[in-house]
Design a protein around this motif. Structure first.
Motif, mmCIF file in Angstrom:
data_model
loop_
_atom_site.group_PDB
_atom_site.id
_atom_site.type_symbol
_atom_site.label_atom_id
_atom_site.label_comp_id
_atom_site.label_asym_id
_atom_site.label_seq_id
_atom_site.Cartn_x
_atom_site.Cartn_y
_atom_site.Cartn_z
ATOM 1 N N THR A 11 56.500 22.091 32.526
ATOM 2 C CA THR A 11 57.584 23.056 32.425
ATOM 3 C C THR A 11 58.484 22.645 31.270
ATOM 4 O O THR A 11 58.516 21.481 30.867
ATOM 5 C CB THR A 11 58.406 23.147 33.722
ATOM 6 N N GLN A 13 62.108 24.230 28.656
ATOM 7 C CA GLN A 13 63.241 25.126 28.544
ATOM 8 C C GLN A 13 63.204 25.810 27.182
ATOM 9 O O GLN A 13 62.955 25.170 26.157
ATOM 10 C CB GLN A 13 64.546 24.365 28.711
ATOM 11 N N ALA A 50 65.889 29.928 29.566
ATOM 12 C CA ALA A 50 64.917 30.203 30.627
ATOM 13 C C ALA A 50 63.992 28.999 30.817
ATOM 14 O O ALA A 50 63.664 28.294 29.866
ATOM 15 C CB ALA A 50 64.090 31.437 30.289
ATOM 16 N N THR A 51 63.591 28.771 32.062
ATOM 17 C CA THR A 51 62.602 27.744 32.358
ATOM 18 C C THR A 51 61.222 28.383 32.279
ATOM 19 O O THR A 51 61.025 29.491 32.781
ATOM 20 C CB THR A 51 62.832 27.146 33.754
ATOM 21 N N LYS A 67 57.409 32.764 32.375
ATOM 22 C CA LYS A 67 58.655 32.405 33.051
ATOM 23 C C LYS A 67 58.317 31.625 34.316
ATOM 24 O O LYS A 67 57.382 31.971 35.036
ATOM 25 C CB LYS A 67 59.451 33.652 33.394
ATOM 26 N N TRP A 68 59.077 30.581 34.595
ATOM 27 C CA TRP A 68 58.837 29.728 35.756
ATOM 28 C C TRP A 68 60.058 29.755 36.663
ATOM 29 O O TRP A 68 61.182 29.555 36.224
ATOM 30 C CB TRP A 68 58.571 28.297 35.312
ATOM 31 N N VAL A 69 59.805 30.009 37.930
ATOM 32 C CA VAL A 69 60.835 29.890 38.952
ATOM 33 C C VAL A 69 60.336 28.850 39.940
ATOM 34 O O VAL A 69 59.254 29.013 40.513
ATOM 35 C CB VAL A 69 61.092 31.237 39.657
ATOM 36 N N ASP A 70 61.097 27.793 40.124
ATOM 37 C CA ASP A 70 60.691 26.716 41.026
ATOM 38 C C ASP A 70 60.631 27.253 42.452
ATOM 39 O O ASP A 70 61.630 27.745 42.973
ATOM 40 C CB ASP A 70 61.686 25.565 40.938
ATOM 41 N N ASP A 73 63.356 26.304 44.952
ATOM 42 C CA ASP A 73 64.678 26.922 44.881
ATOM 43 C C ASP A 73 64.849 27.991 45.950
ATOM 44 O O ASP A 73 65.950 28.231 46.426
ATOM 45 C CB ASP A 73 64.923 27.531 43.503
ATOM 46 N N ALA A 74 63.769 28.646 46.334
ATOM 47 C CA ALA A 74 63.827 29.710 47.347
ATOM 48 C C ALA A 74 64.157 29.154 48.730
ATOM 49 O O ALA A 74 64.632 29.897 49.599
ATOM 50 C CB ALA A 74 62.505 30.464 47.389
#
Length: 83
Positions: A11, A13, A50-51, A67-70, A73-74
């Motif tokens: 990952t 930035q 953005a990550t 695009k990465w969403v960990d 985090d959810a």
């Protein structure tokens, strides 16, 4: 052109926004015990900050990212369990 295998799956930035099919941006990735910059291509424009996840190496310090969403985090809260 040879791929840069260690960077795939990392990952990073976005430090210069990508423009989708209009052109690359630039990302900073922690790899090989340090931080390195790469030209980054993406299907959709991605803003600065953005990550991203590196999904392909194009050789010559160029990568393809999404695009990465960990997913952690959810879950919310402190991942270490100390709320």
């Amino acid at each position: 052109m040879p791929q840069d295998e260690p960077v795939i799956g990392c990952t990073g930035q976005v430090i210069i926004a990508t423009r989708g099919s209009a052109g690359p941006g630039e990302i900073l990735v922690r790899v090989r015990g340090g931080s390195e910059t790469f030209l980054a291509w993406s299907d959709d424009p991605l803003p600065t900050g953005a990550t991203v996840l590196v999904i392909e190496s194009r050789g010559s310090r160029e990568v393809h990212v999404i695009k990465w969403v960990d997913p952690l985090d959810a879950l919310g809260g402190d991942p270490a369990g100390a709320e």
